[in-house]
Design a protein around this motif. Structure first.
Motif, PDB file in Angstrom:
ATOM      1  N   UNK A  11       0.790  -1.232   0.000  1.00  9.32           N
ATOM      2  CA  UNK A  11       0.000   0.000   0.000  1.00  9.32           C
ATOM      3  C   UNK A  11       0.821   1.281   0.000  1.00  9.32           C
ATOM      4  N   UNK A  12       1.751   1.391   0.956  1.00  9.72           N
ATOM      5  CA  UNK A  12       2.288   2.714   1.291  1.00  9.72           C
ATOM      6  C   UNK A  12       3.482   3.165   0.458  1.00  9.72           C
ATOM      7  N   UNK A  13       4.343   2.239   0.040  1.00 14.97           N
ATOM      8  CA  UNK A  13       5.596   2.632  -0.612  1.00 14.97           C
ATOM      9  C   UNK A  13       5.369   3.266  -1.973  1.00 14.97           C
ATOM     10  N   UNK A  14       6.077   4.349  -2.222  1.00  8.41           N
ATOM     11  CA  UNK A  14       6.062   5.011  -3.522  1.00  8.41           C
ATOM     12  C   UNK A  14       7.305   4.646  -4.339  1.00  8.41           C
ATOM     13  N   UNK A  15       8.369   4.287  -3.635  1.00  7.28           N
ATOM     14  CA  UNK A  15       9.655   3.988  -4.269  1.00  7.28           C
ATOM     15  C   UNK A  15      10.202   2.707  -3.649  1.00  7.28           C
ATOM     16  N   UNK A  16      10.933   1.934  -4.431  1.00  5.43           N
ATOM     17  CA  UNK A  16      11.574   0.723  -3.918  1.00  5.43           C
ATOM     18  C   UNK A  16      13.070   0.760  -4.219  1.00  5.43           C
ATOM     19  N   UNK A  17      13.866   0.263  -3.278  1.00  2.00           N
ATOM     20  CA  UNK A  17      15.264  -0.018  -3.591  1.00  2.00           C
ATOM     21  C   UNK A  17      15.286  -1.473  -4.047  1.00  2.00           C
ATOM     22  N   UNK A  18      15.515  -1.668  -5.334  1.00  4.57           N
ATOM     23  CA  UNK A  18      15.359  -2.982  -5.967  1.00  4.57           C
ATOM     24  C   UNK A  18      16.724  -3.621  -6.203  1.00  4.57           C
ATOM     25  N   UNK A  19      16.877  -4.840  -5.723  1.00  3.50           N
ATOM     26  CA  UNK A  19      18.117  -5.588  -5.944  1.00  3.50           C
ATOM     27  C   UNK A  19      17.928  -6.461  -7.184  1.00  3.50           C
ATOM     28  N   UNK A  20      18.839  -6.286  -8.151  1.00  9.33           N
ATOM     29  CA  UNK A  20      18.690  -6.966  -9.444  1.00  9.33           C
ATOM     30  C   UNK A  20      20.067  -7.259 -10.043  1.00  9.33           C
ATOM     31  N   UNK A  21      20.089  -8.221 -10.968  1.00 10.50           N
ATOM     32  CA  UNK A  21      21.315  -8.579 -11.675  1.00 10.50           C
ATOM     33  C   UNK A  21      21.609  -7.506 -12.729  1.00 10.50           C
ATOM     34  N   UNK A  22      22.750  -6.822 -12.584  1.00  8.99           N
ATOM     35  CA  UNK A  22      23.116  -5.762 -13.516  1.00  8.99           C
ATOM     36  C   UNK A  22      23.728  -6.384 -14.784  1.00  8.99           C
ATOM     37  N   UNK A  23      23.149  -6.040 -15.929  1.00 10.61           N
ATOM     38  CA  UNK A  23      23.632  -6.564 -17.214  1.00 10.61           C
ATOM     39  C   UNK A  23      23.988  -5.386 -18.124  1.00 10.61           C
ATOM     40  N   UNK A  24      25.210  -5.365 -18.635  1.00 14.57           N
ATOM     41  CA  UNK A  24      25.673  -4.289 -19.521  1.00 14.57           C
ATOM     42  C   UNK A  24      25.323  -4.627 -20.969  1.00 14.57           C
ATOM     43  N   UNK A  25      25.416  -3.642 -21.885  1.00 11.00           N
ATOM     44  CA  UNK A  25      24.985  -3.852 -23.283  1.00 11.00           C
ATOM     45  C   UNK A  25      25.664  -5.031 -23.978  1.00 11.00           C
ATOM     46  N   UNK A  26      26.871  -5.404 -23.551  1.00  9.65           N
ATOM     47  CA  UNK A  26      27.555  -6.548 -24.168  1.00  9.65           C
ATOM     48  C   UNK A  26      27.001  -7.887 -23.697  1.00  9.65           C
ATOM     49  N   UNK A  27      25.976  -7.837 -22.832  1.00  4.50           N
ATOM     50  CA  UNK A  27      25.359  -9.066 -22.337  1.00  4.50           C
ATOM     51  C   UNK A  27      26.025  -9.651 -21.107  1.00  4.50           C
ATOM     52  N   UNK A  28      27.083  -8.990 -20.625  1.00  4.02           N
ATOM     53  CA  UNK A  28      27.802  -9.520 -19.465  1.00  4.02           C
ATOM     54  C   UNK A  28      27.056  -9.175 -18.171  1.00  4.02           C
ATOM     55  N   UNK A  29      26.941 -10.156 -17.290  1.00  2.00           N
ATOM     56  CA  UNK A  29      26.328  -9.937 -15.987  1.00  2.00           C
ATOM     57  C   UNK A  29      27.371  -9.568 -14.959  1.00  2.00           C
ATOM     58  N   UNK A  30      27.059  -8.616 -14.105  1.00  3.15           N
ATOM     59  CA  UNK A  30      28.023  -8.139 -13.107  1.00  3.15           C
ATOM     60  C   UNK A  30      27.546  -8.382 -11.675  1.00  3.15           C
ATOM     61  N   UNK A  31      26.544  -9.224 -11.539  1.00  2.00           N
ATOM     62  CA  UNK A  31      26.063  -9.558 -10.195  1.00  2.00           C
ATOM     63  C   UNK A  31      24.972  -8.612  -9.702  1.00  2.00           C
ATOM     64  N   UNK A  32      24.564  -8.825  -8.460  1.00  2.00           N
ATOM     65  CA  UNK A  32      23.439  -8.086  -7.877  1.00  2.00           C
ATOM     66  C   UNK A  32      23.860  -6.676  -7.479  1.00  2.00           C
ATOM     67  N   UNK A  33      23.072  -5.686  -7.922  1.00  2.00           N
ATOM     68  CA  UNK A  33      23.259  -4.290  -7.547  1.00  2.00           C
ATOM     69  C   UNK A  33      21.908  -3.725  -7.131  1.00  2.00           C
ATOM     70  N   UNK A  34      21.912  -2.525  -6.569  1.00  6.12           N
ATOM     71  CA  UNK A  34      20.681  -1.938  -6.042  1.00  6.12           C
ATOM     72  C   UNK A  34      20.291  -0.681  -6.837  1.00  6.12           C
ATOM     73  N   UNK A  35      18.988  -0.571  -7.152  1.00  4.51           N
ATOM     74  CA  UNK A  35      18.477   0.525  -7.967  1.00  4.51           C
ATOM     75  C   UNK A  35      17.265   1.170  -7.279  1.00  4.51           C
TER      76      UNK A  35
END
Length: 509
Positions: A177-201
């Motif tokens: 209900x209450x949150x307007x924004x989330x700090x989301x933990x996700x797998x960061x992937x750069x344009x070359x397709x390489x994964x760099x592990x979990x980061x926060x957005x």
């Protein structure tokens, strides 16, 4: 003149006793009186009102650095949230999510641009947030989260996406209900397709009217075993775009062209460094569970000093149930353990404060803090489950009445053994840390030293297994009712015995 009870409370309260006394005064206000309602609408509205009062009184400012708009007193911040557990655990969890987890992620993982944009607003509750880490498919195994954040250099945006049903963010406090924004933990992937592990957005999930943002679908977990005032929910992302600047980039960054960079080259070490800065939540959960256990034991003890059962010999009056030895054996060891755990918690909070207010924290001390926080969280929450249940049973039918608080304390703390880390996984983390340190101590030995070590250790094991009676007799021979060295009443002797046991158990493993 200070009474014995006051001396005991001062000792138990520790370094931040003034904060605890101030919180006791604040919680005596009618608005913070413990209440029981399984109705989630009423409970959530009550907690929201209480949280606003806390924010207006400046309760959140201690947890943030002065340069970001706070007071920079981490220990006081942890202590305040711990004290909320004595009023309402739903309020404690909501405050912990808003200021500890959501706010902590932005302050500890973000940089100046994030601090300026968000910190003051989240302190004042102008910005309500949630901490979106756990997924349906992964809880304790954070490194395997499935949510992706793929960088698009053409628009300089990250695309946040839930690629599978198990990638759904699950059980997130505030997400319903209450949150307007989330700090989301996700797998960061750069344009070359390489994964760099979990980061926060930082990802907006609702507009100002409370409607889901485009591409975001939230839902409500509804009724749980307790904590009715916490709006736990689920979040699914369908190619949600956020600006490149929304990456919390203290430890790693992505340039406009998609180039990834980090001061910590090793991906594993980078991941654990990021998680290590969020240790405050685990410290708070353990302390809050312990506080709830003390409330329950206090209620049960007061009841036992009033309730009478069975006629006393040579008396017309019935016997206080606390005068029965079996009742004392039910409650007093748990009270003693509560003291021991709180003294350990006080040290942990002080160490957390020291490291999180330091400009250059020692990496080894940080790892040790994480292991201690994990172990004490498990010990505190398991103790709370046992102590509150025993307190409930010790009050008979009266303990089952909602107005006497024990059933709410039991229900609200039950989940503490599994959130902020499953207790068995956390205990394994402690074991790994101890064994790694032990291996570091002995790995430099030569082959000859290894043989000598093994022979000596095998002999020591045989000796310890066959000499139990001698050891016990030695303890009995040295026992005196004074503080002489060697006496069981000497604190140094007790510590030495615990250290010997710890060393023996570790070497055995």
């Amino acid at each position: 003149m200070t009474s014995t009870a006051e001396h005991l409370r001062n000792a138990l309260d520790g370094r931040w006793r003034d904060i605890k006394n101030a919180m006791r005064a604040r919680l005596s206000d009618e608005i913070f009186r413990p209440h029981y309602t399984p109705n989630t609408v009423i409970a959530r509205a009550k907690v929201a009102e209480q949280l606003k009062i806390m924010a207006a009184a400046g309760a959140a400012e201690d947890g943030f650095r002065k340069e970001h708009g706070g007071n920079g007193d981490v220990g006081a911040a942890i202590t305040q949230i711990e004290m909320l557990a004595m009023s309402d655990l739903s309020l404690m969890v909501k405050a912990g999510v808003q200021w500890g987890l959501f706010g902590g992620a932005i302050e500890n993982l973000g940089t100046e641009r994030h601090h300026k944009a968000y910190v003051r607003r989240l302190i004042d509750l102008d910005l309500l947030g949630c901490f979106a880490m756990t997924e349906t498919g992964h809880g304790s195994d954070v490194q395997s989260l499935e949510t992706t954040a793929t960088y698009d250099p053409e628009t300089q945006e990250f695309v946040i996406h839930s690629p599978t049903p198990s990638a759904r963010k699950d059980y997130i406090g505030g997400a319903a209900e209450t949150a307007r924004v989330a700090t989301v933990f996700a797998q960061l992937i750069t344009p070359d397709g390489e994964g760099h592990g979990v980061h926060c957005f930082v990802v907006p999930i609702r507009d100002d009217m409370g409607n889901d943002m485009p591409g975001v679908t939230t839902s409500d977990c509804h009724y749980k075993g307790g904590l009715p005032g916490v709006d736990n929910g689920r979040i699914v992302f369908d190619h949600v775009r956020v600006p490149r600047e929304n990456l919390l980039n203290r430890y790693a960054d992505v340039a406009p062209d998609g180039t990834y960079s980090s001061l910590i080259e090793n991906p594993g070490r980078r991941f654990f460094t990021m998680l290590g800065t969020l240790i405050r939540g685990r410290v708070t959960v353990g302390g809050s569970a312990a506080a709830a256990a003390r409330v329950a034991l206090d209620i049960a003890t007061r009841y036992a000093l009033e309730r009478r059962q069975f006629e006393a010999p040579k008396s017309d009056e019935e016997v206080l149930i606390m005068d029965y030895l079996v009742h004392q054996r039910r409650l007093l060891p748990l009270i003693a353990k509560s003291y021991a755990l709180q003294f350990a918690q006080n040290e942990l909070v002080a160490k957390c404060h020291e490291l999180q207010t330091s400009d250059d924290p020692d990496a080894e001390e940080q790892r040790e803090l994480e292991a201690r926080a994990a172990g004490l969280k498990a010990a505190n929450t398991w103790h709370a489950s046992r102590a509150i249940q025993e307190a409930r049973e010790a009050c008979g039918g009266a303990g089952y009445l909602a107005e006497n608080r024990l059933i709410a304390l039991r229900a609200d703390t039950d989940v503490f053994t599994t959130f902020e880390g499953d207790n068995h996984v956390l205990t394994q983390l402690v074991a790994k840390e101890l064994l790694t340190a032990y291996a570091d101590d002995i790995k430099g030995m030569s082959p000859v030293e290894w043989v000598r070590f093994a022979a000596n250790y095998a002999g020591e094991r045989v000796l310890k297994r066959t000499a139990a009676e001698t050891i016990i007799q030695t303890v009995l021979d040295t026992r005196q009712d004074n503080e002489e060295e060697g006496s069981l009443f000497n604190r140094g002797t007790q510590v030495k015995m615990f250290e010997d046991r710890e060393e023996y158990m570790l070497a055995s493993v």
